[in-house]
Design a protein around this motif. Structure first.
Motif, PDB file in Angstrom:
ATOM      1  N   ALA A 104       0.844  -1.199   0.000  1.00 39.12           N
ATOM      2  CA  ALA A 104       0.000   0.000   0.000  1.00 39.12           C
ATOM      3  C   ALA A 104       0.876   1.246   0.000  1.00 39.12           C
ATOM      4  O   ALA A 104       2.026   1.216   0.434  1.00 39.12           O
ATOM      5  CB  ALA A 104      -0.901  -0.006   1.237  1.00 39.12           C
ATOM      6  N   VAL A 105       0.307   2.333  -0.470  1.00 38.90           N
ATOM      7  CA  VAL A 105       0.996   3.632  -0.464  1.00 38.90           C
ATOM      8  C   VAL A 105       0.786   4.266   0.909  1.00 38.90           C
ATOM      9  O   VAL A 105      -0.299   4.202   1.485  1.00 38.90           O
ATOM     10  CB  VAL A 105       0.437   4.542  -1.572  1.00 38.90           C
ATOM     11  CG1 VAL A 105       1.008   5.946  -1.470  1.00 38.90           C
ATOM     12  CG2 VAL A 105       0.712   3.941  -2.945  1.00 38.90           C
ATOM     13  N   ALA A 106       1.846   4.887   1.434  1.00 38.35           N
ATOM     14  CA  ALA A 106       1.758   5.553   2.741  1.00 38.35           C
ATOM     15  C   ALA A 106       2.527   6.861   2.721  1.00 38.35           C
ATOM     16  O   ALA A 106       3.553   6.992   2.053  1.00 38.35           O
ATOM     17  CB  ALA A 106       2.306   4.656   3.842  1.00 38.35           C
ATOM     18  N   PHE A 107       2.002   7.816   3.468  1.00 34.59           N
ATOM     19  CA  PHE A 107       2.690   9.071   3.738  1.00 34.59           C
ATOM     20  C   PHE A 107       3.483   8.852   5.019  1.00 34.59           C
ATOM     21  O   PHE A 107       2.945   8.300   5.988  1.00 34.59           O
ATOM     22  CB  PHE A 107       1.664  10.197   3.943  1.00 34.59           C
ATOM     23  CG  PHE A 107       2.274  11.515   4.327  1.00 34.59           C
ATOM     24  CD1 PHE A 107       2.620  12.446   3.359  1.00 34.59           C
ATOM     25  CD2 PHE A 107       2.500  11.833   5.663  1.00 34.59           C
ATOM     26  CE1 PHE A 107       3.179  13.671   3.710  1.00 34.59           C
ATOM     27  CE2 PHE A 107       3.059  13.056   6.020  1.00 34.59           C
ATOM     28  CZ  PHE A 107       3.402  13.965   5.044  1.00 34.59           C
ATOM     29  N   ARG A 108       4.754   9.287   5.056  1.00 35.06           N
ATOM     30  CA  ARG A 108       5.584   9.086   6.244  1.00 35.06           C
ATOM     31  C   ARG A 108       6.322  10.360   6.627  1.00 35.06           C
ATOM     32  O   ARG A 108       6.680  11.162   5.779  1.00 35.06           O
ATOM     33  CB  ARG A 108       6.624   7.991   5.997  1.00 35.06           C
ATOM     34  CG  ARG A 108       6.038   6.642   5.764  1.00 35.06           C
ATOM     35  CD  ARG A 108       7.152   5.634   5.563  1.00 35.06           C
ATOM     36  NE  ARG A 108       6.634   4.378   5.136  1.00 35.06           N
ATOM     37  CZ  ARG A 108       6.935   3.219   5.697  1.00 35.06           C
ATOM     38  NH1 ARG A 108       7.759   3.175   6.706  1.00 35.06           N
ATOM     39  NH2 ARG A 108       6.426   2.114   5.235  1.00 35.06           N
ATOM     40  N   PRO A 140      -6.339  10.516  -5.807  1.00 32.90           N
ATOM     41  CA  PRO A 140      -6.802  10.320  -7.188  1.00 32.90           C
ATOM     42  C   PRO A 140      -5.675   9.979  -8.164  1.00 32.90           C
ATOM     43  O   PRO A 140      -5.888   9.210  -9.116  1.00 32.90           O
ATOM     44  CB  PRO A 140      -7.442  11.664  -7.551  1.00 32.90           C
ATOM     45  CG  PRO A 140      -7.809  12.278  -6.243  1.00 32.90           C
ATOM     46  CD  PRO A 140      -6.737  11.827  -5.282  1.00 32.90           C
ATOM     47  N   ALA A 141      -4.505  10.511  -7.953  1.00 36.15           N
ATOM     48  CA  ALA A 141      -3.377  10.203  -8.842  1.00 36.15           C
ATOM     49  C   ALA A 141      -2.997   8.723  -8.735  1.00 36.15           C
ATOM     50  O   ALA A 141      -2.822   8.047  -9.758  1.00 36.15           O
ATOM     51  CB  ALA A 141      -2.181  11.082  -8.499  1.00 36.15           C
ATOM     52  N   PHE A 142      -2.883   8.230  -7.520  1.00 35.95           N
ATOM     53  CA  PHE A 142      -2.518   6.821  -7.343  1.00 35.95           C
ATOM     54  C   PHE A 142      -3.603   5.903  -7.896  1.00 35.95           C
ATOM     55  O   PHE A 142      -3.307   4.897  -8.538  1.00 35.95           O
ATOM     56  CB  PHE A 142      -2.224   6.525  -5.872  1.00 35.95           C
ATOM     57  CG  PHE A 142      -0.966   7.180  -5.380  1.00 35.95           C
ATOM     58  CD1 PHE A 142       0.277   6.770  -5.829  1.00 35.95           C
ATOM     59  CD2 PHE A 142      -1.020   8.225  -4.474  1.00 35.95           C
ATOM     60  CE1 PHE A 142       1.444   7.377  -5.393  1.00 35.95           C
ATOM     61  CE2 PHE A 142       0.140   8.850  -4.024  1.00 35.95           C
ATOM     62  CZ  PHE A 142       1.375   8.419  -4.484  1.00 35.95           C
ATOM     63  N   SER A 144      -5.742   6.657 -10.328  1.00 38.06           N
ATOM     64  CA  SER A 144      -5.731   6.774 -11.796  1.00 38.06           C
ATOM     65  C   SER A 144      -4.627   5.922 -12.409  1.00 38.06           C
ATOM     66  O   SER A 144      -4.818   5.308 -13.459  1.00 38.06           O
ATOM     67  CB  SER A 144      -5.537   8.230 -12.217  1.00 38.06           C
ATOM     68  OG  SER A 144      -6.630   9.003 -11.805  1.00 38.06           O
ATOM     69  N   LEU A 145      -3.480   5.894 -11.770  1.00 37.34           N
ATOM     70  CA  LEU A 145      -2.364   5.106 -12.280  1.00 37.34           C
ATOM     71  C   LEU A 145      -2.665   3.614 -12.164  1.00 37.34           C
ATOM     72  O   LEU A 145      -2.506   2.858 -13.116  1.00 37.34           O
ATOM     73  CB  LEU A 145      -1.079   5.430 -11.519  1.00 37.34           C
ATOM     74  CG  LEU A 145       0.129   4.637 -12.007  1.00 37.34           C
ATOM     75  CD1 LEU A 145       1.136   5.570 -12.656  1.00 37.34           C
ATOM     76  CD2 LEU A 145       0.759   3.878 -10.877  1.00 37.34           C
ATOM     77  N   VAL A 146      -3.122   3.191 -10.987  1.00 36.60           N
ATOM     78  CA  VAL A 146      -3.296   1.758 -10.723  1.00 36.60           C
ATOM     79  C   VAL A 146      -4.544   1.201 -11.397  1.00 36.60           C
ATOM     80  O   VAL A 146      -4.490   0.170 -12.068  1.00 36.60           O
ATOM     81  CB  VAL A 146      -3.351   1.490  -9.199  1.00 36.60           C
ATOM     82  CG1 VAL A 146      -3.693   0.046  -8.908  1.00 36.60           C
ATOM     83  CG2 VAL A 146      -2.014   1.861  -8.559  1.00 36.60           C
ATOM     84  N   TRP A 147      -5.677   1.862 -11.220  1.00 37.90           N
ATOM     85  CA  TRP A 147      -6.947   1.304 -11.691  1.00 37.90           C
ATOM     86  C   TRP A 147      -7.407   1.924 -13.010  1.00 37.90           C
ATOM     87  O   TRP A 147      -8.196   1.320 -13.730  1.00 37.90           O
ATOM     88  CB  TRP A 147      -8.024   1.474 -10.628  1.00 37.90           C
ATOM     89  CG  TRP A 147      -7.583   0.908  -9.313  1.00 37.90           C
ATOM     90  CD1 TRP A 147      -7.272   1.617  -8.192  1.00 37.90           C
ATOM     91  CD2 TRP A 147      -7.352  -0.463  -8.981  1.00 37.90           C
ATOM     92  NE1 TRP A 147      -6.871   0.768  -7.182  1.00 37.90           N
ATOM     93  CE2 TRP A 147      -6.909  -0.514  -7.639  1.00 37.90           C
ATOM     94  CE3 TRP A 147      -7.467  -1.654  -9.681  1.00 37.90           C
ATOM     95  CZ2 TRP A 147      -6.591  -1.699  -6.992  1.00 37.90           C
ATOM     96  CZ3 TRP A 147      -7.150  -2.852  -9.027  1.00 37.90           C
ATOM     97  CH2 TRP A 147      -6.726  -2.859  -7.704  1.00 37.90           C
ATOM     98  N   GLY A 148      -6.922   3.121 -13.336  1.00 43.25           N
ATOM     99  CA  GLY A 148      -7.326   3.777 -14.576  1.00 43.25           C
ATOM    100  C   GLY A 148      -6.312   3.625 -15.690  1.00 43.25           C
ATOM    101  O   GLY A 148      -6.470   4.190 -16.768  1.00 43.25           O
TER     102      GLY A 148
END
Length: 167
Positions: A104-108, A140-142, A144-148
């Motif tokens: 998963a993507v995370a902010f750190r 939305p960017a993540f 769009s990249l992964v699912w769009g």
């Protein structure tokens, strides 16, 4: 001559006690599985985020992460790295990365508190608010990249597109 008095109780306290109070004040579900760890759920416009705080007393570091609840498919891993780099260029605090074990993507972000620094309520609130805002901004960017199936450049445009005027 004025004498500066530092209360040693504050210096020795665990900053997660302060974090816990901020989480309670926001009425968020949370768990404190250990004295040096706190996990909470944050509901937002796009999805739920899981936030983690870890206190590492040896390094005097308060480690924070805010992860999307969305798990990435394995085939998206190599495509996500260029977008992570472009998104991180837009941040002034913290960074995004891929949490391998969670996929998963995370902010750190890590707050260093060596030398007797003590986190304030405002610092903890700001850290949480900035993390959630940045997650909301770039979710939305993540997606769009992964699912769009957008390219990293196209996906970033989706996130930073600004509407001008009124409809």
């Amino acid at each position: 001559m004025t004498t500066l008095r530092v209360e040693t109780d504050n210096l020795l306290s665990n900053p997660l006690d302060l974090v816990e109070q901020v989480i309670i004040d926001r009425d968020w579900a949370y768990d404190r599985p250990a004295d040096e760890e706190l996990v909470a759920e944050v509901t937002s416009a796009w999805c739920n985020y899981r936030i983690w705080f870890t206190w590492q007393a040896e390094q005097s570091a308060l480690i924070f992460s805010c992860a999307f609840e969305t798990k990435l498919p394995k085939n998206a891993r190599t495509r996500i790295y260029p977008l992570l780099a472009m998104v991180n260029e837009k941040l002034w605090v913290g960074h995004f990365d891929l949490v391998s074990e969670e996929n998963a993507v995370a902010f750190r972000h890590t707050m260093l508190m060596r030398g007797g620094s003590v986190a304030s309520t405002e610092q903890v609130e700001d850290l949480i608010d900035i993390a959630v805002q940045e997650c909301e901004r770039f979710f939305p960017a993540f997606q769009s990249l992964v699912w769009g199936n957008k390219t990293a450049d196209e996906a970033l445009e989706v996130a930073i597109f600004e509407t001008v005027g009124e409809a």
